[in-house]
Design a protein around this motif. Sequence first.
Motif, PDB file in Angstrom:
ATOM      1  N   UNK A  84       0.818  -1.734  -0.161  1.00 60.43           N
ATOM      2  CA  UNK A  84       0.192  -0.015  -0.498  1.00 60.43           C
ATOM      3  C   UNK A  84       0.808   1.708   0.115  1.00 60.43           C
ATOM      4  N   UNK A  85       0.591   2.363  -1.128  1.00 56.29           N
ATOM      5  CA  UNK A  85       1.090   3.424  -0.533  1.00 56.29           C
ATOM      6  C   UNK A  85      -0.047   4.681  -0.458  1.00 56.29           C
ATOM      7  N   UNK A  86       0.742   5.624   0.399  1.00 55.33           N
ATOM      8  CA  UNK A  86      -0.741   6.600   0.081  1.00 55.33           C
ATOM      9  C   UNK A  86      -0.028   7.895   0.250  1.00 55.33           C
ATOM     10  N   UNK A  87      -0.384   8.961  -0.189  1.00 55.90           N
ATOM     11  CA  UNK A  87       0.365  10.547  -0.491  1.00 55.90           C
ATOM     12  C   UNK A  87      -0.446  11.206   0.521  1.00 55.90           C
ATOM     13  N   UNK A  88       1.653  11.948   0.822  1.00 49.83           N
ATOM     14  CA  UNK A  88       1.172  12.893   2.086  1.00 49.83           C
ATOM     15  C   UNK A  88      -0.418  14.016   1.864  1.00 49.83           C
ATOM     16  N   UNK A  89      -0.014  13.995   0.693  1.00 55.23           N
ATOM     17  CA  UNK A  89      -0.699  15.657  -0.012  1.00 55.23           C
ATOM     18  C   UNK A  89      -1.593  16.150  -0.358  1.00 55.23           C
ATOM     19  N   UNK A  90      -1.715  14.750  -0.980  1.00 52.16           N
ATOM     20  CA  UNK A  90      -3.045  13.993  -1.275  1.00 52.16           C
ATOM     21  C   UNK A  90      -4.552  14.301   0.222  1.00 52.16           C
ATOM     22  N   UNK A  91      -3.593  12.889   0.907  1.00 55.30           N
ATOM     23  CA  UNK A  91      -4.399  12.680   2.274  1.00 55.30           C
ATOM     24  C   UNK A  91      -4.555  14.112   3.301  1.00 55.30           C
ATOM     25  N   UNK A  92      -3.925  14.945   3.039  1.00 52.04           N
ATOM     26  CA  UNK A  92      -3.716  16.408   4.017  1.00 52.04           C
ATOM     27  C   UNK A  92      -4.787  16.720   3.239  1.00 52.04           C
TER      28      UNK A  92
END
Length: 155
Positions: A84-92
């Motif tokens: 799994x990979x999560x993108x900080x900018x999108x999530x924030x």
Amino acid sequence: MEIEDEAWTAAAPEAEALVWRAAQAVLDAHEDIEGQGIVILLTDDDSVQALNRDFRQKDYATNVLSFPSPKGPEANPEGQIGDIALAYGVCAREAAEQNKTLAHHLQHLVAHGVLHLLGYDHEDDADAEAMESFEREILAGLDVPDPYAGDEEER
């Protein structure tokens, strides 16, 4: 677990613990799965965009990507469930837009990603409802408000 973008820990110092609690909650609810290994990457938008472009032919950053491991001992000798990979900018940005804490949004997206690794999807209304129902159940056990109920109050 790998944290490539330090923005994650700057914004949520407990990010690693939150991720593992969410992932483990989903796995604990699925006793019938083979293997338990998941690789989770907390990274930036550019890295997730590159993964999305290279593996899904979609040239944009998204909040979470799930990559199920191939089945069978020869294709997957470590017994990994997937990555799994999560993108900080999108999530924030999503957390702010939805008036949610980053911690709650992170746990929701990790649970969502792990469910994808286990074969859940949301391609049609029935599948989406089943997946969302399971997410609500898992998140309630983590004291995370229902992510589909609208704006949550900040705690």
